[in-house]
Write an enzyme that holds these catalytic residues in place. Structure first.
Site, PDB file in Angstrom:
ATOM      1  N   TYR A 150     -76.920 -43.494  -1.306  1.00  0.00           N
ATOM      2  CA  TYR A 150     -77.631 -43.667   0.202  1.00  0.00           C
ATOM      3  C   TYR A 150     -78.940 -44.294   0.228  1.00  0.00           C
ATOM      4  O   TYR A 150     -79.273 -44.793   1.111  1.00  0.00           O
ATOM      5  CB  TYR A 150     -77.615 -41.950   0.376  1.00  0.00           C
ATOM      6  N   ILE A 183     -83.155 -33.519   9.077  1.00  0.00           N
ATOM      7  CA  ILE A 183     -83.245 -33.070  10.307  1.00  0.00           C
ATOM      8  C   ILE A 183     -81.748 -32.239  10.350  1.00  0.00           C
ATOM      9  O   ILE A 183     -80.865 -32.194   9.575  1.00  0.00           O
ATOM     10  CB  ILE A 183     -82.518 -34.426  11.293  1.00  0.00           C
TER      11      ILE A 183
HETATM   12  P1  NAP Z   1     -73.774 -36.482  11.057  1.00  0.00           P
HETATM   13  O1  NAP Z   1     -74.079 -35.111  12.100  1.00  0.00           O
HETATM   14  O2  NAP Z   1     -73.018 -36.221   9.862  1.00  0.00           O
HETATM   15  O3  NAP Z   1     -73.110 -37.610  12.179  1.00  0.00           O
HETATM   16  C1  NAP Z   1     -72.679 -38.811  11.642  1.00  0.00           C
HETATM   17  C2  NAP Z   1     -72.110 -39.662  12.500  1.00  0.00           C
HETATM   18  O4  NAP Z   1     -71.773 -40.853  12.283  1.00  0.00           O
HETATM   19  C3  NAP Z   1     -71.118 -38.825  13.401  1.00  0.00           C
HETATM   20  O5  NAP Z   1     -71.018 -39.145  14.895  1.00  0.00           O
HETATM   21  C4  NAP Z   1     -69.864 -39.782  12.971  1.00  0.00           C
HETATM   22  O6  NAP Z   1     -68.956 -39.859  13.621  1.00  0.00           O
HETATM   23  C5  NAP Z   1     -70.672 -41.108  12.592  1.00  0.00           C
HETATM   24  N1  NAP Z   1     -69.739 -41.853  11.467  1.00  0.00           N
HETATM   25  C6  NAP Z   1     -69.766 -41.695   9.968  1.00  0.00           C
HETATM   26  N2  NAP Z   1     -68.729 -42.488   9.509  1.00  0.00           N
HETATM   27  C7  NAP Z   1     -68.347 -43.329  10.612  1.00  0.00           C
HETATM   28  C8  NAP Z   1     -67.456 -44.428  10.840  1.00  0.00           C
HETATM   29  N3  NAP Z   1     -66.848 -44.817   9.648  1.00  0.00           N
HETATM   30  N4  NAP Z   1     -67.048 -45.218  11.794  1.00  0.00           N
HETATM   31  C9  NAP Z   1     -67.805 -44.647  12.953  1.00  0.00           C
HETATM   32  N5  NAP Z   1     -68.596 -43.540  13.170  1.00  0.00           N
HETATM   33  C10 NAP Z   1     -68.934 -42.902  12.052  1.00  0.00           C
HETATM   34  O7  NAP Z   1     -75.248 -37.063  10.550  1.00  0.00           O
HETATM   35  P2  NAP Z   1     -76.523 -37.225  11.273  1.00  0.00           P
HETATM   36  O8  NAP Z   1     -77.475 -36.173  10.711  1.00  0.00           O
HETATM   37  O9  NAP Z   1     -76.297 -37.112  12.812  1.00  0.00           O
HETATM   38  O10 NAP Z   1     -77.116 -38.777  10.862  1.00  0.00           O
HETATM   39  C11 NAP Z   1     -77.041 -39.697  11.709  1.00  0.00           C
HETATM   40  C12 NAP Z   1     -77.919 -40.833  11.244  1.00  0.00           C
HETATM   41  O11 NAP Z   1     -79.139 -40.287  10.774  1.00  0.00           O
HETATM   42  C13 NAP Z   1     -77.134 -41.316   9.861  1.00  0.00           C
HETATM   43  O12 NAP Z   1     -77.266 -42.798   9.582  1.00  0.00           O
HETATM   44  C14 NAP Z   1     -77.914 -40.542   8.788  1.00  0.00           C
HETATM   45  O13 NAP Z   1     -77.668 -41.329   7.357  1.00  0.00           O
HETATM   46  C15 NAP Z   1     -79.412 -40.658   9.340  1.00  0.00           C
HETATM   47  N6  NAP Z   1     -80.388 -39.577   8.891  1.00  0.00           N
HETATM   48  C16 NAP Z   1     -79.877 -38.147   9.065  1.00  0.00           C
HETATM   49  C17 NAP Z   1     -81.070 -37.311   8.398  1.00  0.00           C
HETATM   50  C18 NAP Z   1     -80.463 -35.791   8.405  1.00  0.00           C
HETATM   51  O14 NAP Z   1     -81.746 -35.209   7.846  1.00  0.00           O
HETATM   52  N7  NAP Z   1     -79.844 -35.462   9.224  1.00  0.00           N
HETATM   53  C19 NAP Z   1     -82.033 -37.845   7.923  1.00  0.00           C
HETATM   54  C20 NAP Z   1     -82.384 -38.988   7.529  1.00  0.00           C
HETATM   55  C21 NAP Z   1     -81.460 -40.109   8.022  1.00  0.00           C
HETATM   56  P3  NAP Z   1     -67.154 -39.351  13.266  1.00  0.00           P
HETATM   57  O15 NAP Z   1     -67.081 -38.557  12.227  1.00  0.00           O
HETATM   58  O16 NAP Z   1     -66.799 -39.049  14.651  1.00  0.00           O
HETATM   59  O17 NAP Z   1     -66.886 -40.776  13.109  1.00  0.00           O
END
Ligand code: NAP
Length: 242
Positions: A150, A183
């Protein structure tokens, strides 16, 4: 107030979590928002909430389908703002990490950013305007045990962002990244309580972040207020990484 009326944005990973909050925020600011993720039902629900916003169920690692979908989208819409947000984790210590856990994380988080950006770039270059906003992570800056795949994908996004910013700045296209801290979303919901407590201790602002905290940063970078900002990584982590 930030006004994005007349602008069209694409948000990947819009079905839930941070991407959903970004889509809602850009919509509230007046943009037309195109929703992308795999889960059709969740996209449909969000689309209905956002005045029937266009949505395209798509696995962003399916290269052929990506090309086809973006062709279809750009027949009807001119893209002003691209938010590369979709991402996954597959945590493991390196000694135990399977090749699939490396490939799927790099493919989804990093390679898709190259590929999707390419799909909108030609038209942005012609338009001589555009905003590209990539969601990285503070883990890409600081590393984390059990997340080498990651962290590498997110550090890759930062290198990509800076290089592309230099490549296309003369065409009035800005390319920036946002590095969220911890987050509250599906991605982080399974962290054991004691780890969560320990982690909170490391955040100067003493709270975890919300998807809206990240959406606010995207709104800023998408707006005219940020027209002289490119190639930067905006750290939105409550100070978890400084
Ligand atoms: P999440 O709740 O797990 O959501 C991930 C999103 O990505 C979902 O909408 C999922 O949709 C989509 N996704 C995953 N694989 C995909 C694929 N192959 N094709 C199309 N869509 C895909 O995660 P989140 O926390 O909102 O994260 C969003 C972004 O923020 C990510 O890049 C993550 O690395 C980054 N981030 C998150 C955090 C945190 O603490 N949460 C911290 C730093 C960075 P479907 O499952 O419907 O496809």
């Amino acid at each position: 107030m930030i006004d994005l009326k007349g602008k069209t944005a694409i948000v990947t990973g819009a079905s839930r979590g941070i991407g959903k909050a970004i889509a809602e925020k850009l919509f509230e600011a007046g943009a037309t928002v195109i929703l992308i993720a795999r889960n059709e039902e969740k996209l449909k629900q969000l689309s209905e909430k956002l005045n029937n916003s266009p949505y395209y169920p798509l696995d962003i690692t399916d290269r052929e389908k990506v090309v086809q979908t973006f062709k279809e989208i750009q027949k009807d819409y001119t893209i002003d703002i691209l938010v590369n947000n979709a991402g996954i984790t597959k945590d493991n210590i390196l000694m135990m990490m399977k090749e699939e856990e490396i490939d799927s994380v790099i493919d989804t988080n990093l390679k898709s950013v190259f590929f999707i950006t390419k799909q909108v770039l030609r038209k942005m270059l012609k338009q001589r305007s555009g905003r590209i906003i990539n969601i990285t992570s503070i883990i890409g800056l600081m590393g984390n045990p059990g997340q080498s795949n990651y962290a590498a994908s997110k550090a890759g996004i930062i290198g990509f962002t800076k290089s592309l910013a230099k490549e296309i700045g003369s065409r009035n296209i800005t390319v920036n990244a946002i590095a969220p801290g911890f987050i509250e979303t599906d991605m982080t919901k399974d962290l054991p309580e004691e780890n969560r407590k320990a982690m909170l201790e490391t955040i100067p602002l003493k709270r975890t972040g919300t998807p809206e905290d990240i959406a606010n940063a995207v709104l800023f970078l998408a707006s005219d207020l940020a027209s002289y900002i490119t190639g930067t990584v905006l750290n939105v982590s409550g100070g978890m990484y400084i």
